[in-house]
Design a protein around this motif. Structure first.
Motif, PDB file in Angstrom:
ATOM      1  N   GLY A  13     -73.642  47.487   2.139  1.00  0.00           N
ATOM      2  CA  GLY A  13     -72.404  48.148   2.556  1.00  0.00           C
ATOM      3  C   GLY A  13     -72.646  49.209   3.595  1.00  0.00           C
ATOM      4  O   GLY A  13     -71.851  49.374   4.534  1.00  0.00           O
ATOM      5  N   GLN A  14     -73.738  49.942   3.469  1.00  0.00           N
ATOM      6  CA  GLN A  14     -74.062  50.968   4.464  1.00  0.00           C
ATOM      7  C   GLN A  14     -74.406  50.334   5.811  1.00  0.00           C
ATOM      8  O   GLN A  14     -73.999  50.828   6.863  1.00  0.00           O
ATOM      9  N   ALA A  15     -75.165  49.241   5.773  1.00  0.00           N
ATOM     10  CA  ALA A  15     -75.556  48.572   7.012  1.00  0.00           C
ATOM     11  C   ALA A  15     -74.351  48.017   7.750  1.00  0.00           C
ATOM     12  O   ALA A  15     -74.349  47.948   8.992  1.00  0.00           O
ATOM     13  N   ARG A  16     -73.323  47.636   7.015  1.00  0.00           N
ATOM     14  CA  ARG A  16     -72.112  47.078   7.648  1.00  0.00           C
ATOM     15  C   ARG A  16     -71.056  48.145   7.910  1.00  0.00           C
ATOM     16  O   ARG A  16     -69.959  47.836   8.360  1.00  0.00           O
ATOM     17  N   GLY A  17     -71.386  49.392   7.604  1.00  0.00           N
ATOM     18  CA  GLY A  17     -70.435  50.475   7.849  1.00  0.00           C
ATOM     19  C   GLY A  17     -69.319  50.569   6.835  1.00  0.00           C
ATOM     20  O   GLY A  17     -68.324  51.259   7.061  1.00  0.00           O
ATOM     21  N   GLU A  18     -69.483  49.905   5.696  1.00  0.00           N
ATOM     22  CA  GLU A  18     -68.444  49.918   4.663  1.00  0.00           C
ATOM     23  C   GLU A  18     -68.582  51.120   3.734  1.00  0.00           C
ATOM     24  O   GLU A  18     -67.583  51.580   3.168  1.00  0.00           O
ATOM     25  N   LEU A  19     -69.805  51.595   3.571  1.00  0.00           N
ATOM     26  CA  LEU A  19     -70.067  52.738   2.695  1.00  0.00           C
ATOM     27  C   LEU A  19     -70.739  53.848   3.480  1.00  0.00           C
ATOM     28  O   LEU A  19     -71.361  53.607   4.518  1.00  0.00           O
ATOM     29  N   ARG A  20     -70.652  55.065   2.952  1.00  0.00           N
ATOM     30  CA  ARG A  20     -71.226  56.223   3.618  1.00  0.00           C
ATOM     31  C   ARG A  20     -72.721  56.062   3.818  1.00  0.00           C
ATOM     32  O   ARG A  20     -73.471  55.771   2.883  1.00  0.00           O
ATOM     33  N   ALA A  21     -73.161  56.274   5.037  1.00  0.00           N
ATOM     34  CA  ALA A  21     -74.581  56.093   5.362  1.00  0.00           C
ATOM     35  C   ALA A  21     -75.449  57.158   4.706  1.00  0.00           C
ATOM     36  O   ALA A  21     -76.628  56.926   4.444  1.00  0.00           O
ATOM     37  N   GLY A  22     -74.906  58.324   4.437  1.00  0.00           N
ATOM     38  CA  GLY A  22     -75.709  59.424   3.918  1.00  0.00           C
ATOM     39  C   GLY A  22     -76.019  59.334   2.435  1.00  0.00           C
ATOM     40  O   GLY A  22     -76.875  60.071   1.932  1.00  0.00           O
ATOM     41  N   ALA A  23     -75.356  58.434   1.722  1.00  0.00           N
ATOM     42  CA  ALA A  23     -75.571  58.335   0.267  1.00  0.00           C
ATOM     43  C   ALA A  23     -76.892  57.637  -0.024  1.00  0.00           C
ATOM     44  O   ALA A  23     -77.211  56.617   0.584  1.00  0.00           O
ATOM     45  N   ASP A  24     -77.674  58.202  -0.933  1.00  0.00           N
ATOM     46  CA  ASP A  24     -78.916  57.555  -1.328  1.00  0.00           C
ATOM     47  C   ASP A  24     -78.589  56.318  -2.163  1.00  0.00           C
ATOM     48  O   ASP A  24     -77.924  56.431  -3.194  1.00  0.00           O
ATOM     49  N   PRO A  25     -79.032  55.124  -1.750  1.00  0.00           N
ATOM     50  CA  PRO A  25     -78.661  53.886  -2.450  1.00  0.00           C
ATOM     51  C   PRO A  25     -79.068  53.865  -3.926  1.00  0.00           C
ATOM     52  O   PRO A  25     -78.303  53.388  -4.778  1.00  0.00           O
ATOM     53  N   THR A  26     -80.254  54.371  -4.228  1.00  0.00           N
ATOM     54  CA  THR A  26     -80.713  54.351  -5.619  1.00  0.00           C
ATOM     55  C   THR A  26     -79.884  55.292  -6.483  1.00  0.00           C
ATOM     56  O   THR A  26     -79.497  54.959  -7.607  1.00  0.00           O
ATOM     57  N   LEU A  27     -79.601  56.483  -5.953  1.00  0.00           N
ATOM     58  CA  LEU A  27     -78.771  57.425  -6.707  1.00  0.00           C
ATOM     59  C   LEU A  27     -77.360  56.876  -6.860  1.00  0.00           C
ATOM     60  O   LEU A  27     -76.740  57.004  -7.931  1.00  0.00           O
ATOM     61  N   ALA A  28     -76.849  56.257  -5.804  1.00  0.00           N
ATOM     62  CA  ALA A  28     -75.521  55.652  -5.882  1.00  0.00           C
ATOM     63  C   ALA A  28     -75.491  54.559  -6.943  1.00  0.00           C
ATOM     64  O   ALA A  28     -74.543  54.456  -7.728  1.00  0.00           O
ATOM     65  N   ALA A  29     -76.551  53.737  -6.986  1.00  0.00           N
ATOM     66  CA  ALA A  29     -76.629  52.665  -7.978  1.00  0.00           C
ATOM     67  C   ALA A  29     -76.671  53.238  -9.395  1.00  0.00           C
ATOM     68  O   ALA A  29     -76.019  52.720 -10.307  1.00  0.00           O
ATOM     69  N   ALA A  30     -77.444  54.308  -9.588  1.00  0.00           N
ATOM     70  CA  ALA A  30     -77.520  54.938 -10.901  1.00  0.00           C
ATOM     71  C   ALA A  30     -76.160  55.498 -11.312  1.00  0.00           C
ATOM     72  O   ALA A  30     -75.771  55.425 -12.486  1.00  0.00           O
ATOM     73  N   THR A  31     -75.427  56.039 -10.341  1.00  0.00           N
ATOM     74  CA  THR A  31     -74.094  56.568 -10.623  1.00  0.00           C
ATOM     75  C   THR A  31     -73.136  55.457 -11.009  1.00  0.00           C
ATOM     76  O   THR A  31     -72.335  55.601 -11.940  1.00  0.00           O
ATOM     77  N   ILE A  32     -73.222  54.331 -10.308  1.00  0.00           N
ATOM     78  CA  ILE A  32     -72.360  53.184 -10.616  1.00  0.00           C
ATOM     79  C   ILE A  32     -72.639  52.664 -12.025  1.00  0.00           C
ATOM     80  O   ILE A  32     -71.723  52.477 -12.826  1.00  0.00           O
TER      81      ILE A  32
END
Length: 214
Positions: free
Chosen positions: A154-173
């Motif tokens: 999602g970040q690579a396609r501009g759908e999600l915020r680029a600044g969010a750490d993917p691993t932390l975001a995944a843990a939050t989800i």
């Protein structure tokens, strides 16, 4: 609680190979129902055998004791969850679609098999067997990796915020998903009808996706 292999009743291993997986599965499904109804510590192997409609000794043909039975229940459910995450990750759709798909899968399981979800949520924190089977660091790392992959896409396609750490975001989800379902299991989140379950799922997805969107 355990029983030595030599004490198994004679003829217990004579079932045809084709029938064995079906009987084993029936025992696992019965164990889920009994654990959900009586709690892991409040039930006996005899209760599981009765619910499965099999001889008491047949349970010991597949599982050494109640601990191993619970471990296999956890392992089976975690395997299904990881497989679902992998399929969603590999499938089409935007990152938001895939996150919604993850929530939809878990909430649909709650609709169709609430007993299984109840056992996973309530027993995993109470029994070391649950932490050994399925809820291992390696399994959680795999789930985290798959969801983080969705975030990266999602970040690579501009759908999600680029600044969010993917691993932390995944843990939050995943953490938000677990807590939402836990709230339904213990009765804090309304979930007595399919409409209430769908409403809870949509609200949870909206909260997560809004926080991650670009």
């Amino acid at each position: 609680m355990s029983r030595p292999p030599q004490s198994r009743p004679p003829g217990e291993g004579t079932a045809s190979p084709a029938a064995e997986p079906e009987k084993r599965r029936a025992i696992l499904h019965a164990a889920v129902r009994v654990f959900a109804e009586k709690g892991y510590h409040g039930c006996r192997i005899a209760d599981v055998a009765r619910a499965a409609g099999v001889a008491y000794g047949l349970v010991y043909h597949y599982f050494r004791n109640k601990d191993e039975l619970l471990e296999n229940v956890f392992a089976e459910q975690w395997t299904l969850f990881i497989e679902a995450l992998a399929a969603i990750d590999a499938g089409p759709g935007t990152a938001a679609d895939k996150i919604a798909g993850i929530f939809r899968f878990v909430f649909d399981v709650y609709k169709t098999a609430p007993a299984a979800v109840r056992v996973l949520i309530l027993e995993v924190t109470r029994t070391p067997q649950g932490l050994r089977a399925g809820s291992t660091r390696e399994t959680f790392a795999r789930a985290l990796e798959l969801v983080a992959g969705v975030v990266r896409q999602g970040q690579a396609r501009g759908e999600l915020r680029a600044g969010a750490d993917p691993t932390l975001a995944a843990a939050t989800i995943l953490g938000g998903l677990e807590l939402a379902v836990s709230g339904m299991v213990v009765g804090l989140v309304p979930a007595s009808t399919e409409a209430e379950i769908d409403r809870a799922r949509q609200q949870a997805v909206d909260l997560v996706v809004v926080g991650l969107k670009a």
